[in-house]
Design a protein around this motif. Structure first.
Motif, PDB file in Angstrom:
ATOM      1  N   UNK B   1       0.837  -1.211   0.000  1.00 26.91           N
ATOM      2  CA  UNK B   1       0.000   0.000   0.000  1.00 26.91           C
ATOM      3  C   UNK B   1       0.869   1.258   0.000  1.00 26.91           C
ATOM      4  N   UNK B   2       1.899   1.225   0.845  1.00 31.68           N
ATOM      5  CA  UNK B   2       2.847   2.344   0.878  1.00 31.68           C
ATOM      6  C   UNK B   2       4.229   1.789   0.585  1.00 31.68           C
ATOM      7  N   UNK B   3       4.913   2.382  -0.387  1.00 33.45           N
ATOM      8  CA  UNK B   3       6.277   1.911  -0.675  1.00 33.45           C
ATOM      9  C   UNK B   3       7.198   3.103  -0.888  1.00 33.45           C
ATOM     10  N   UNK B   4       8.315   3.090  -0.190  1.00 32.73           N
ATOM     11  CA  UNK B   4       9.356   4.094  -0.385  1.00 32.73           C
ATOM     12  C   UNK B   4      10.513   3.430  -1.114  1.00 32.73           C
ATOM     13  N   UNK B   5      10.981   4.031  -2.182  1.00 35.53           N
ATOM     14  CA  UNK B   5      12.115   3.477  -2.926  1.00 35.53           C
ATOM     15  C   UNK B   5      13.228   4.516  -2.957  1.00 35.53           C
ATOM     16  N   UNK B  25       4.918  -1.195   3.105  1.00 31.09           N
ATOM     17  CA  UNK B  25       3.871  -1.514   4.077  1.00 31.09           C
ATOM     18  C   UNK B  25       2.691  -2.099   3.312  1.00 31.09           C
ATOM     19  N   UNK B  26       2.239  -3.280   3.755  1.00 38.08           N
ATOM     20  CA  UNK B  26       1.116  -3.920   3.067  1.00 38.08           C
ATOM     21  C   UNK B  26      -0.202  -3.321   3.524  1.00 38.08           C
ATOM     22  N   UNK B  27      -1.221  -3.576   2.723  1.00 32.72           N
ATOM     23  CA  UNK B  27      -2.566  -3.112   3.066  1.00 32.72           C
ATOM     24  C   UNK B  27      -2.998  -3.718   4.402  1.00 32.72           C
ATOM     25  N   UNK B  62      -0.736   3.212  -2.793  1.00 35.21           N
ATOM     26  CA  UNK B  62      -1.728   2.509  -3.609  1.00 35.21           C
ATOM     27  C   UNK B  62      -1.223   2.261  -5.016  1.00 35.21           C
ATOM     28  N   UNK B  63       0.078   2.046  -5.150  1.00 34.42           N
ATOM     29  CA  UNK B  63       0.665   1.731  -6.450  1.00 34.42           C
ATOM     30  C   UNK B  63       0.954   2.951  -7.305  1.00 34.42           C
ATOM     31  N   UNK B 186      -9.684  -3.698  10.398  1.00 39.59           N
ATOM     32  CA  UNK B 186     -10.681  -3.623   9.323  1.00 39.59           C
ATOM     33  C   UNK B 186     -10.044  -3.217   7.998  1.00 39.59           C
ATOM     34  N   UNK B 187      -8.718  -3.316   7.910  1.00 40.37           N
ATOM     35  CA  UNK B 187      -8.064  -3.165   6.607  1.00 40.37           C
ATOM     36  C   UNK B 187      -7.476  -1.804   6.324  1.00 40.37           C
ATOM     37  N   UNK B 188      -7.444  -0.918   7.330  1.00 32.60           N
ATOM     38  CA  UNK B 188      -6.827   0.387   7.123  1.00 32.60           C
ATOM     39  C   UNK B 188      -5.317   0.253   7.317  1.00 32.60           C
TER      40      UNK B 188
END
Lengths: 307, 226
Positions: B1-5, B25-27, B62-63, B186-188
């Motif tokens: 869900x969140x990615x830092x490169x 970080x995954x969803x 979110x990609x 709940x998926x947040x």
């Protein structure tokens, strides 16, 4: 469809919300509205006065009568002869001879000059031929005619009775321009006043703007309440201007009626017509929005959320 | 869900607040961001909310690479992210209800739906009876809970919090952390910056440790220590 409804609802909410904000600060809002109203009423009022002047002057435009005075010592027969010659001219519609005796008689019955005239031994007055040219007479030809008449050995002077109408028209044209200049300056003042008021409003609501931007408010969302504030300032300023105008016209109505009676009642003074009312509102609205927009454009972008 | 490169952030010509930071970080994950003050925690959160932009590298939410997002798309991006601040950032002249409703007004929700969701959020943080009060009438802990209700009311996909327990005593802090844990269930996707290591030991969860702008450690601990 739903999106359009939502859009309209949001605008309506902003519109009413901005009105609410004005009502919550009655003193500040009233003062701002009063200043806008005065600034809009002044040029509108001047414009009504100038329009009346033009309407009044327009009534005299066709009158180009001139009077021909004979030299002292000219006999009545010579004057009759002069009148006959003028009557034959193609440019002349009709003529009227006022003999020296008639003129003196008129003066004698005059309250002011009557006593003076009675004291006179001789009649000092000349005979006068009043000439009314045909309505569509060429001004240049008329000019030639009057110049030729002035050369006539019988004629002392030729006086145009309508010189003052032209002067009045020239003056009214000047006044009309002046009104436009004043109007432009005052509308500029309204834009500045609204802009400054909304700039202060933006500063007072800085926290709200910052938080809204943090929560994802678009520029349009942040801008809208301030534009509606400008909208209301314009509307209310316009209303106040119309009230001032109506009041001023009412205060002037007595003297105006007297003036009209002196002109023989052949003139109906112009008041506030639909076009004036629409123009005051339109200009007020446009100036209000322009002022709001100028403040919003300069100051909203500068507020960025700091965390 | 969140990615830092390989994200680097430098302020002006000054020092680098973040240096070559990479993580993912995954969803639905709940991640704690720790480190000394000045280690770059706040900067990292600001990059996610697009309050700042990365100097180098890519930030994906979110990609989508948000680092180059046009300014006009920033509001829409922020509406997908709930934010909780140490100083709450509540509007003092608005009621609790109005404060919580603000994100929904911004997102253009209809009145009826808004009412229900605001009440639900208030209920969730246990302040249903306070909706008419102003923030000044509430305690610090209650104000923070109003801030949390505001962050979740529009059901964001991502929730970030910068020192949300900074002004709270340990018991209140634990309450707040437990609220956050329930959201992640709940998926947040949640990223919470805190330097309160004692609290983290009680709450548990994966951590990203920043030191002087660089990732010093990540650990996969997912259960409370005790």
């Amino acid at each position: 469809m739903n999106a359009i409804v939502n859009y309209c609802i949001r605008h309506a909410q902003n519109c009413i919300g901005a009105l609410g904000n004005l009502v919550r600060q009655p003193m500040a809002s009233t003062l701002t509205i009063a200043v806008i109203g005065i600034a809009l009423a002044m040029p509108s009022g001047l414009n009504i006065i100038v329009s009346n002047g033009r309407a009044l002057a327009g009534g005299f435009e066709d009158i180009r009568d001139f009077s021909v005075y004979t030299k002292p010592g000219a006999t009545l027969a010579q004057a009759e002869n002069l009148r006959g010659r003028l009557d034959d001219d193609d440019l002349v519609a009709n003529t009227r001879l006022i003999s020296a005796e008639q003129a003196l008689e008129e003066l004698r019955t005059d309250n002011e000059f009557g006593d003076v005239v009675i004291a006179l031994a001789d009649n000092p007055l000349p005979h006068t031929v009043v000439v009314r040219p045909i309505p569509k007479a060429d001004p240049e030809k008329l000019q030639i005619l009057t110049e030729r008449l002035a050369q006539d050995p019988l004629v002392d002077i030729v006086r145009l009775d309508t010189e003052w109408v032209r002067r009045l028209n020239a003056f009214l044209e000047l006044a009309r321009r002046a009104v436009w200049i004043v109007a432009t300056m005052l509308v500029g003042a309204v834009i500045i006043i609204v802009g400054n008021t909304i700039r202060l409003d933006i500063q007072n609501r800085r926290a709200e703007i910052e938080v809204s931007k943090l929560l994802g408010a678009s520029d349009g969302f942040v801008r809208r309440p301030f534009l509606y504030t400008g909208f209301w300032y314009g509307i209310f300023g316009g209303c106040f201007a119309l009230l001032l105008l109506a009041g001023s016209l009412w205060a002037l109505s007595g003297p105006v009626e007297r003036l009209v009676r002196l002109y023989g009642g052949g003139f109906t003074p112009l008041g506030m017509d639909g076009a004036t009312i629409a123009l005051v509102f339109a200009v007020g609205l446009a100036a209000g929005l322009a002022g709001a927009w100028s403040a919003v454009a300069r100051h909203l972008a500068a507020i960025q959320p700091k965390v | 869900m969140i990615r830092f490169e390989n994200v680097t952030k430098r302020y002006g010509k000054g020092r680098e607040a973040l240096r070559d930071v990479s993580f993912e970080i995954d969803t639905g994950e709940l991640i704690f961001l720790t480190g000394h003050s000045g280690a770059g925690k706040s900067t990292l959160l600001k990059l996610i909310a697009l309050i700042e932009r990365p100097t180098r590298g890519q930030v994906l939410v979110g990609g989508r690479n948000i680092g180059r997002l046009a300014a006009r798309h920033i509001p829409a991006h922020r509406r997908q992210i709930g934010m909780v601040f140490q100083d709450h950032k509540l509007l003092e002249d608005r009621s609790v209800f109005e404060n919580i409703a603000l994100p929904m007004i911004i997102a253009g929700y209809r009145q009826r739906e808004m009412r229900g969701r605001v009440r639900a959020a208030l209920d969730y943080v246990g302040l249903l009876d306070r909706e008419k009060q102003t923030p000044a009438m509430l305690s610090t802990g209650e104000q923070q809970r109003v801030g949390i209700a505001r962050a979740i009311v529009a059901r964001p996909k991502v929730l970030i919090a910068d020192e949300p327990t900074g002004n709270l005593d340990p018991d209140l802090s634990l309450d707040v952390m437990n609220l956050f844990r329930r959201f992640s269930e709940v998926g947040v996707t949640m990223l919470i910056a805190t330097h309160d290591l004692g609290l983290l030991d009680r709450v548990g969860g994966r951590r990203i440790v920043l030191d002087d702008g660089a990732v010093a450690a990540t650990d996969g601990q997912t259960q409370p220590a005790t």
